[in-house]
Design an enzyme around this catalytic site. Structure first.
Site, short mmCIF file in Angstrom:
data_model
loop_
_atom_site.label_atom_id
_atom_site.label_comp_id
_atom_site.label_asym_id
_atom_site.label_seq_id
_atom_site.Cartn_x
_atom_site.Cartn_y
_atom_site.Cartn_z
N ASP A 135 63.06 -34.28 -30.04
CA ASP A 135 64.24 -34.91 -30.57
C ASP A 135 65.48 -33.87 -30.49
O ASP A 135 66.52 -33.91 -29.84
CB ASP A 135 64.17 -35.27 -32.03
CG ASP A 135 63.47 -34.40 -33.00
OD1 ASP A 135 63.17 -33.25 -32.65
OD2 ASP A 135 63.47 -34.42 -34.31
N ASP B 274 66.62 -26.52 -31.95
CA ASP B 274 67.39 -25.70 -32.95
C ASP B 274 66.96 -24.19 -32.72
O ASP B 274 67.59 -23.74 -31.60
CB ASP B 274 67.03 -26.23 -34.44
CG ASP B 274 68.25 -25.75 -35.48
OD1 ASP B 274 69.22 -25.52 -35.11
OD2 ASP B 274 67.99 -25.43 -36.38
N PHE C 42 74.66 -30.22 -38.69
CA PHE C 42 73.51 -31.02 -38.76
C PHE C 42 73.63 -32.34 -38.78
O PHE C 42 74.69 -33.13 -39.06
CB PHE C 42 72.95 -30.76 -40.32
CG PHE C 42 71.52 -31.34 -40.56
CD1 PHE C 42 70.49 -30.36 -40.57
CD2 PHE C 42 71.13 -32.30 -40.91
CE1 PHE C 42 69.23 -30.81 -40.50
CE2 PHE C 42 69.91 -32.75 -41.23
CZ PHE C 42 68.92 -31.90 -40.96
N ARG D 181 67.01 -41.90 -40.40
CA ARG D 181 66.62 -42.23 -39.29
C ARG D 181 66.76 -43.43 -38.34
O ARG D 181 66.55 -43.32 -37.18
CB ARG D 181 64.99 -42.02 -39.15
CG ARG D 181 64.22 -40.63 -39.79
CD ARG D 181 62.73 -40.87 -39.64
NE ARG D 181 62.13 -39.60 -40.47
CZ ARG D 181 62.16 -38.54 -40.11
NH1 ARG D 181 62.62 -37.88 -38.94
NH2 ARG D 181 61.49 -37.58 -40.72
P1 IMP Z 1 63.39 -25.45 -34.54
O1 IMP Z 1 62.05 -24.81 -34.90
O2 IMP Z 1 64.30 -24.46 -35.45
O3 IMP Z 1 63.73 -25.69 -33.23
O4 IMP Z 1 63.45 -26.97 -35.32
C1 IMP Z 1 63.17 -28.23 -34.98
C2 IMP Z 1 63.09 -29.01 -35.96
O5 IMP Z 1 64.06 -29.06 -36.76
C3 IMP Z 1 63.50 -30.28 -35.20
O6 IMP Z 1 62.41 -30.82 -34.75
C4 IMP Z 1 63.84 -31.07 -36.35
O7 IMP Z 1 62.96 -31.85 -36.91
C5 IMP Z 1 64.68 -30.02 -37.33
N1 IMP Z 1 66.08 -29.87 -37.02
C6 IMP Z 1 66.60 -29.29 -36.51
N2 IMP Z 1 68.04 -29.52 -36.43
C7 IMP Z 1 68.23 -30.59 -37.03
C8 IMP Z 1 69.40 -31.41 -37.26
O8 IMP Z 1 70.52 -31.06 -36.87
N3 IMP Z 1 69.04 -32.63 -37.73
C9 IMP Z 1 68.05 -33.07 -38.16
N4 IMP Z 1 66.96 -32.28 -37.91
C10 IMP Z 1 66.95 -31.12 -37.54
MG MG Z 2 61.14 -32.68 -34.24
#
Ligand code: IMP
Ligand code: MG
Length: 186
Positions: free
Chosen positions: A107, A110, A159, A172
């Site tokens: 999805d 980040d 976000f 969702r």
């Molecule tokens: P990462 O490990 O920081 O890359 O985070 C990944 C996970 O954080 C994603 O798979 C999402 O579940 C959640 N996430 C990060 N940013 C967002 C956002 O803007 N909206 C919703 N979920 C987010």
């Molecule tokens: Mg995810």
């Protein structure tokens, strides 16, 4: 989170960032990308639950080459607003992926920590190849080096909710991607 009404629920959507039409257009391109690489190869599309369930359902219908579809669920542990890279697989694949070209359908990337850890785990299983397609990418927030092979949309650091992505498990089911309004409630 409890909402008093649909009105209150909807009031926390600050604005639509990516419309249904824009998503549809990009999905077609992503389908063609997968078609062009994997024709004649055993390909397994792997979606990471829950966030990528809507993306997977729509992307899969744009793919015309033979493919198998599977799901994994991972829980990322957060430290404040950032994922820690401490990832627990709560539902694993049943397939022996050494027989497949694997495409991770994610999805959002980040900080990159969740996917970085997952890729490490999957590489050990020696898939024929391993690639990443992500709906959204927030490169400004990246902490570990990680680049998707295909990213449909790049967004700044705010976000987002909808199209599978949640805030507190809600939103969702929105058909578009929107910005969550923290001023209206946390
Ligand atoms: P990462 O490990 O920081 O890359 O985070 C990944 C996970 O954080 C994603 O798979 C999402 O579940 C959640 N996430 C990060 N940013 C967002 C956002 O803007 N909206 C919703 N979920 C987010
Ligand atoms: Mg995810």
């Amino acid at each position: 989170m409890i909402f008093d009404s649909k009105e209150e629920y909807m009031s926390r959507i600050r604005r639509v960032v990516i419309s249904e039409e824009e998503i549809k257009q990009k999905l077609k391109e992503a389908g063609k990308f997968i078609d062009s690489i994997y024709d004649g190869k055993p390909v397994l599309l792997v979606s990471i639950l829950k966030g990528a369930f809507v993306f997977m359902a729509d992307l899969a219908r744009e793919v015309t080459v033979p493919c198998e579809i599977s799901f994994m669920a991972a829980k990322s542990y957060f430290e404040g607003t950032e994922s820690s890279g401490n990832v627990e697989i709560t539902m694993d694949l049943k397939q022996d992926i050494s027989k497949y070209h694997v495409v991770i359908v994610e999805d959002i990337i980040d900080t990159g920590r969740t996917l970085h850890t997952l890729l490490k785990i999957l590489k050990v299983r020696e898939p024929l190849s391993l690639h990443v397609v992500t709906l959204l990418d927030k490169p400004d927030r990246r902490v570990v080096e990680l680049k998707a092979d295909l990213s449909l949309f790049t967004i700044p650091d705010y976000f987002v909710i909808g199209y599978g992505l949640d805030y507190g498990e809600y939103y969702r089911s929105l058909p578009y991607i929107a910005e969550y309004d923290y001023e209206k409630g946390e």
